[in-house]
Design an enzyme around this catalytic site. Structure first.
Site, short mmCIF file in Angstrom:
data_model
loop_
_atom_site.label_atom_id
_atom_site.label_comp_id
_atom_site.label_asym_id
_atom_site.label_seq_id
_atom_site.Cartn_x
_atom_site.Cartn_y
_atom_site.Cartn_z
N CYS A 53 0.89 -1.25 0.07
CA CYS A 53 0.15 0.06 -0.05
C CYS A 53 0.91 1.20 -0.04
CB CYS A 53 -0.65 0.13 1.09
SG CYS A 53 -1.94 -1.57 1.34
N CYS B 47 -5.65 5.86 4.63
CA CYS B 47 -4.57 5.18 4.13
C CYS B 47 -3.19 5.54 4.64
CB CYS B 47 -4.47 4.87 2.67
SG CYS B 47 -3.92 6.69 2.00
#
Lengths: 148, 394
Positions: free
Chosen positions: A35, A104
């Site tokens: 990620c 995130c």
């Protein structure tokens, strides 16, 4: 309008408390390289207070700025106070983050809590915890309309 | 501070000649080209002229050129337009794994409606093997769409060979997405032997808001926008006359300057490659070593993340892009890097450079001088780099 607030940019360009602590009392390492974010927070604890704190972060501008901000927010504070600092508090202290970054890259408080948890686990003879992988993002989760 | 644009795939500055060609159609010659009266005369003339200019760049006939709203629309028109027109013949479509999202998401949408899609893999350089296309062809294949050159890694495909194979072995139409290549390498539709092509004038010093679509005579597609008879009935809606007029001039300039553009860009590209690879360890170049666009470079810088690299370079006046998850807005790292076998964790360190006519050898030198400082600063902060350093010590 720039993507990031002035405060985010200021912390990104002059991050506070970067580095490692040798013989740290607790380490919180959190993230997922797939990620694009890994945060590692080191703490030194004295009298139930965060005596020293350092971080290393692999990640985007928001990841670096939130890491820097969280170390500044809790340095010298009690563990209890540190545990009350949430990701939202960190984002607010930076005058906000772009919506897409809220999930995130806004993990710094989680990494700090993990460091505290690691400290407690070590004290109880159950540590260290090691790196905790966060789940990958599901692109279908993100409805761009909701970010508008 | 000087601003260096190394992100021309996002935007190029219009040429003054392009702007001049657009100017009359905002305030003076604002008529609708489809009217019968005098107000339409100049706008109609402008459309005809632009169509000719675009046709000359593509080596097509003027009535094979359709103006759309963007390169993405042209890709959608090729894919959905073919699918809807030929669904009685079959429902199978072939694309590559490294297409632009306007291709990949268009076929994804069609898959939901019952179409079948084959995604051809690429090798480590991002090249499609024409034999893989041949093997994927079926009796019910109605369309093959392969990009002419990658908008991320710059690799140029052998469209001529692929198109030949498609036509020799099937009744499928052949489309190529030339949105990245057009204006920088030859996009001669006869030479390529294709049925449809998409191009984006804003990528080569033309205006935003218009796209080019080549539709070979006799190729049958269904319009995506139904309405009037504009664009030969293939794309209804009042024409964006200023943008089309500007696009025409951008095409004319591209045809005239194609060789000079390459001659200008190649030395800059070369200096950046040798400078970056020479001054940093744990950095590598993606894409084909030779068969690549003269105006693109794609590096992976290990152990750091692309957006933070981009932001530091931005601070130093250098505008670049990245294929990292954090830069993507859908939080997913580049599907192109994944298709050529780059580990998703390393793809986070992607650095994407696209050059243009305003760049110089001095820009390349400045970039090469600034990059190591940025990379080292971020690596010093990176827990991944710390791990590697410790491992190397042991």
């Amino acid at each position: 309008m720039p993507v990031y607030s002035e405060k985010v940019m200021e912390h990104f360009q002059n991050p506070r408390n970067v580095g490692e602590i040798e013989n740290a009392d607790g380490i919180g390492e959190l993230g997922n390289p797939t990620c694009g974010d890994i945060m590692k927070i080191y703490i030194k604890v004295k009298d139930d207070k965060i005596d020293d704190i350092k971080f290393k972060t692999f990640g985007c501008g928001a990841a670096i700025a939130t890491s820097s901000m969280v170390t500044e927010l809790v340095k010298g504070k009690t563990l209890k106070e540190a545990e009350r600092v949430s990701n939202e508090v960190v984002a607010e202290a930076l005058d906000g983050l772009p919506p897409v970054k809220m999930h995130c890259s806004n993990l710094a408080a989680d990494a700090l809590h993990l460091a505290v948890e690691d400290y407690k686990a070590r004290k109880a003879g159950k540590g260290p915890i090691g790196r905790v992988e966060t789940p990958e993002h599901d692109e279908n989760e993100h409805d761009l309309l909701e970010h508008a | 501070m000087k601003i260096i644009n190394f992100d021309h795939f996002a935007a190029t500055k219009m040429r003054p000649e392009v702007r001049e060609a657009m100017e009359p159609f905002f305030m003076q010659e604002y008529g609708n080209p489809q009217s019968i009266h005098t107000l339409a005369d100049e706008p109609r003339e402008a459309l005809n002229k632009a169509r000719l200019q675009a046709a000359e760049l593509l080596n097509a006939a003027a009535n094979e050129v359709i103006f759309t709203g963007s390169g993405s629309e042209s890709n959608n028109l090729a894919i959905k337009g073919t699918a809807f027109a030929r669904m009685d013949k079959g429902k199978h479509i072939i694309v590559s794994k490294i297409e632009h999202f306007s291709v990949l998401n268009a076929v994804k949408a069609l898959a939901k409606l019952g179409f079948e899609v084959s995604e051809i893999p690429v090798d480590k350089y991002g090249s499609v093997d024409p034999m893989d296309v041949k093997n994927a062809l079926r009796k019910d294949t109605i369309l093959v769409s392969i990009t002419h050159a990658s908008n991320e890694i710059g690799t140029i495909q052998d469209i001529k060979e692929i198109s030949k194979i498609v036509h020799e072995n099937s009744g499928a139409y052949m489309h190529t997405d030339a949105n990245t290549s057009c204006g920088f390498i030859s996009t001669d539709v006869k030479e390529l032997g294709i049925d449809m092509l998409s191009a984006a004038p804003h990528r080569f010093y033309g205006p935003k808001g218009t796209g080019l679509f080549y539709l070979k005579k006799g190729i049958r597609i269904m319009p995506l926008i139904d309405g009037g008879i504009q664009e030969f009935g293939r794309r209804a809606g009042t024409e964006n006359v200023p943008a089309v007029a500007g696009a025409g001039v951008a095409c004319e300039l591209a045809k005239k300057e194609l060789k000079d553009r390459t001659a200008h860009l190649l030395p800059i590209q070369k200096d950046i490659v040798s400078g970056v690879l020479g001054s940093l360890d744990e950095v590598y170049l993606n894409g084909h070593p030779e068969k690549r666009l003269p105006n693109n470079l794609n590096f992976v810088v290990k152990y750091i993340e692309g957006e933070s690299m981009l932001m530091w370079l931005n601070n130093n006046g250098i505008m670049v892009a990245s294929g990292s998850a954090c830069t993507s807005k859908i939080l997913k790292s580049s599907h192109v890097l994944s298709a050529i076998g780059v580990d998703p964790a390393l793809a986070q360190g992607s650095l994407l450079i696209s050059l243009g006519e305003d760049n110089s050898l001095e820009d390349a030198a400045y970039f090469v001088k600034e990059l190591p400082g940025v990379v080292n600063k971020l690596r010093e902060m990176s827990p991944l780099y710390e791990e590697v350093k410790k491992k190397n010590k042991v």
